[in-house]
Design a protein around this motif. Sequence first.
Motif, short mmCIF file in Angstrom:
data_model
loop_
_atom_site.label_atom_id
_atom_site.label_comp_id
_atom_site.label_asym_id
_atom_site.label_seq_id
_atom_site.Cartn_x
_atom_site.Cartn_y
_atom_site.Cartn_z
N GLY A 26 61.28 10.96 -9.16
CA GLY A 26 60.75 9.63 -9.58
C GLY A 26 60.14 8.73 -8.35
N TYR A 27 60.08 9.15 -7.43
CA TYR A 27 59.78 8.20 -6.22
C TYR A 27 57.94 8.26 -6.09
N ASP A 28 57.45 7.16 -5.80
CA ASP A 28 56.07 6.94 -5.84
C ASP A 28 55.45 7.71 -4.48
N VAL A 29 55.03 8.96 -4.49
CA VAL A 29 54.68 9.77 -3.44
C VAL A 29 53.12 9.84 -2.96
N THR A 30 52.88 9.71 -1.83
CA THR A 30 51.63 9.90 -1.14
C THR A 30 51.75 10.85 -0.11
N VAL A 31 50.86 11.92 -0.15
CA VAL A 31 50.86 13.02 0.59
C VAL A 31 49.50 13.03 1.68
N TYR A 32 49.89 13.60 2.72
CA TYR A 32 48.64 13.92 3.71
C TYR A 32 48.80 15.06 4.04
N ASN A 33 47.89 15.97 4.30
CA ASN A 33 47.78 17.14 4.96
C ASN A 33 46.48 17.44 5.74
N ARG A 34 46.68 18.08 6.89
CA ARG A 34 45.59 18.33 7.53
C ARG A 34 44.30 19.13 6.90
N THR A 35 44.71 20.36 6.03
CA THR A 35 43.93 20.58 5.37
C THR A 35 43.98 20.10 3.88
N THR A 36 42.91 19.22 3.49
CA THR A 36 42.80 18.62 2.44
C THR A 36 43.11 19.19 1.05
N ALA A 37 42.57 20.55 0.95
CA ALA A 37 42.56 21.46 -0.14
C ALA A 37 44.09 21.39 -0.59
N LYS A 38 44.79 21.61 0.44
CA LYS A 38 46.44 21.94 -0.01
C LYS A 38 46.95 20.46 -0.52
N ALA A 39 46.47 19.51 -0.03
CA ALA A 39 47.13 18.05 -0.44
C ALA A 39 46.61 18.17 -1.91
N GLU A 40 45.43 18.22 -2.22
CA GLU A 40 44.81 18.34 -3.38
C GLU A 40 45.53 19.23 -4.49
N ARG A 41 45.96 20.33 -3.87
CA ARG A 41 46.67 21.36 -4.80
C ARG A 41 48.00 20.60 -5.07
N TRP A 42 48.77 19.99 -4.16
CA TRP A 42 49.96 19.18 -4.37
C TRP A 42 49.79 18.45 -5.58
N LYS A 43 48.89 17.48 -5.27
CA LYS A 43 48.45 16.33 -6.18
C LYS A 43 48.54 16.78 -7.82
N ALA A 44 47.66 18.20 -7.96
CA ALA A 44 47.42 18.64 -9.16
C ALA A 44 48.65 19.19 -9.85
N GLN A 45 49.69 19.57 -8.88
CA GLN A 45 51.16 20.26 -9.25
C GLN A 45 52.13 19.09 -9.68
N PHE A 46 52.03 18.07 -8.81
CA PHE A 46 53.01 16.96 -9.00
C PHE A 46 52.31 15.43 -9.23
N GLU A 47 53.28 14.58 -9.78
CA GLU A 47 52.80 13.33 -9.78
C GLU A 47 52.59 12.67 -8.49
N GLY A 48 51.39 12.04 -7.97
CA GLY A 48 51.58 11.43 -6.63
C GLY A 48 50.05 11.26 -6.14
N HIS A 49 50.06 10.68 -5.24
CA HIS A 49 48.78 10.13 -4.36
C HIS A 49 48.20 11.21 -3.12
N LEU A 50 47.18 11.11 -2.86
CA LEU A 50 46.61 11.91 -1.75
C LEU A 50 45.95 10.84 -0.79
N ALA A 51 46.30 11.05 0.53
CA ALA A 51 45.60 10.18 1.41
C ALA A 51 45.04 11.07 2.50
#
Length: 287
Positions: A26-51
Amino acid sequence: MTIRKVSFLGLGVMGYPMAGHLAKAGYDVTVYNRTTAKAERWKAQFEGHLALSPAQASEGADLVFMCVGNDHDVHEVATQAISAMRNGSILVDHTTASAEVARELYKTCKDRNIGFLDAPVSGGQAGAENGQLTVMVGGDSDVFAKAKPIIDVFARHSQLLGESGSGQLAKMMNQICIAGIVQGLAEALHFGQQAGIDCKQVIEVISKGAAQSWQMENRAATMLDGKYDFGFAVDWMRKDLAIALAEARRNGSTLALTALVDQYYADVQKAGGSRWDTSSLLTRLTR
């Protein structure tokens, strides 16, 4: 401080599921990854934001987690994150890195009124995916008290062990123990195979006695089956052992067995096993 907005920098095999547990909690999570495609995949799987940068991910966060590769990566990512973090926020580094870099970041954060914890983890990919990591922590007790409930979302145990750098020193001890145990297990299995005894039956018996270890319970069967395409990679273990051996040179300790096993892992790398699980030490003895 009530922590609701968190960020996670680095979505490798550990960070990806760790950040996922935070989102599911339930935390409001923002993620960053050097490879943006992986962060996009995470965002699609979980509720959160991408930076798109560590600074963007860290802006406005109550707590910033990071889990990256090595000292250089820690410096680079943490410097960007700290530049955007607000007063009173907390940076928790789960990377296995040197105690020296932990102490440097602690001072940098302290000067900016930001809390810092060095908090390397043990438990491997399975532990991260199942939320069963062990977290070894260095830093200030008041900062740890604030961060612990959030860390425990993906950990079965987290413990403050002392001042900044203590978490990294504990992780070095952890890896020193593992290196010796895996080599002993590899030699025992090799011995049994050469003697012609049923090693799986022997392991079933001796795992109930004083020889028992996590490695024996979880790796002996796969070692006997020649399966190594999973788990904690040899490349990562050699990185960790290099950190421990460098620290040993600084503090005057003798790590003869650790240095020897590190060279055995070098043999595994030369044989093409860089990404094999650390239990692949047996391959040196059976090929």
